[in-house]
Design a protein around this motif. Structure first.
Motif: not given
Length: 207
Positions: A113-116, A181-185, A187-188, A191-196
């Motif tokens: 789920t790391v990327w859309p 773009i790299h900064a957004a990636m 962050w995503m 975010g996936a690691v923190k979310k789960h």
């Protein structure tokens, strides 16, 4: 797992290069192939987008592919004075193969789920292979894949390698947007690691 993956993915490439590009005398390595009478030599190594965009779930895999990239960068430079020897490297995207389907069974939820979902396109292996062959014919060092966005991410995260005149111009133009773009990636991925709660789950399993 880490040692096995490095032996297969990195040392496998190194050993093939030594076998294919090195002359031997009495079973001993003597020097890199320099006899043009033997004809053109093309050596293609397969890396991965994960070498340039590493993220959770690929701690054993991504470093091996980054090592392949660095090895080929050095190899290409070493053979710059041998015009009949050509080094190539490619970074295939996710492909619709039995291996990928098997990998999906053990991927952690963070990796899946790391990327859309719109960025999780699967490509046909025959299309990737066709571009590899075309890249060899055109004598390109960085052989592109059908994944245009992936090609750009790889090149922007790579560092120094021969891009050609127009490739250099294009990357100069898109350099600034890709910083964001790299900064957004990043962050995503974080975010996936923190979310789960990646490490919280590991601690529960150990208990």
């Amino acid at each position: 797992e880490f040692e096995r993956t490095m032996k297969v993915n990195y040392f496998g490439v190194v050993n093939l290069a030594r076998a294919y590009l090195t002359e031997t005398e009495d079973g001993k390595e003597s020097s890199f192939a320099s006899d043009s009478s033997l004809g053109e030599k093309h050596f293609l190594a397969v890396s991965s987008i994960a070498a340039n965009v590493p993220f959770v779930g690929y701690s054993a895999y991504a470093p091996t592919k980054a090592a392949v990239r660095a090895f080929c960068d050095v190899l290409r430079n070493e053979f710059a004075d041998v015009p009949h020897v050509h080094i190539h490297i490619c970074f295939p995207p996710d492909m619709d193969t039995p291996g990928f389907l098997e990998e999906q069974k053990t991927k952690p939820i963070e990796t899946k789920t790391v990327w859309p979902e719109c960025f999780n396109e699967l490509f046909k292996p025959q299309d990737v292979a066709a571009m590899m062959l075309d890249g060899i014919k055109r004598n390109r060092y960085h052989i592109h894949s059908p994944d245009l966005g992936g090609n750009a991410l790889v090149s922007r995260a790579w560092g120094h390698y021969p891009r050609g005149f127009w490739g250099t111009i294009i990357e100069f133009v898109i350099a600034s947007p890709f910083v964001f773009i790299h900064a957004a990636m990043v962050w995503m991925a974080d975010g996936a690691v923190k979310k789960h709660k990646h490490h919280s789950k590991r601690e529960k399993k150990e208990k």
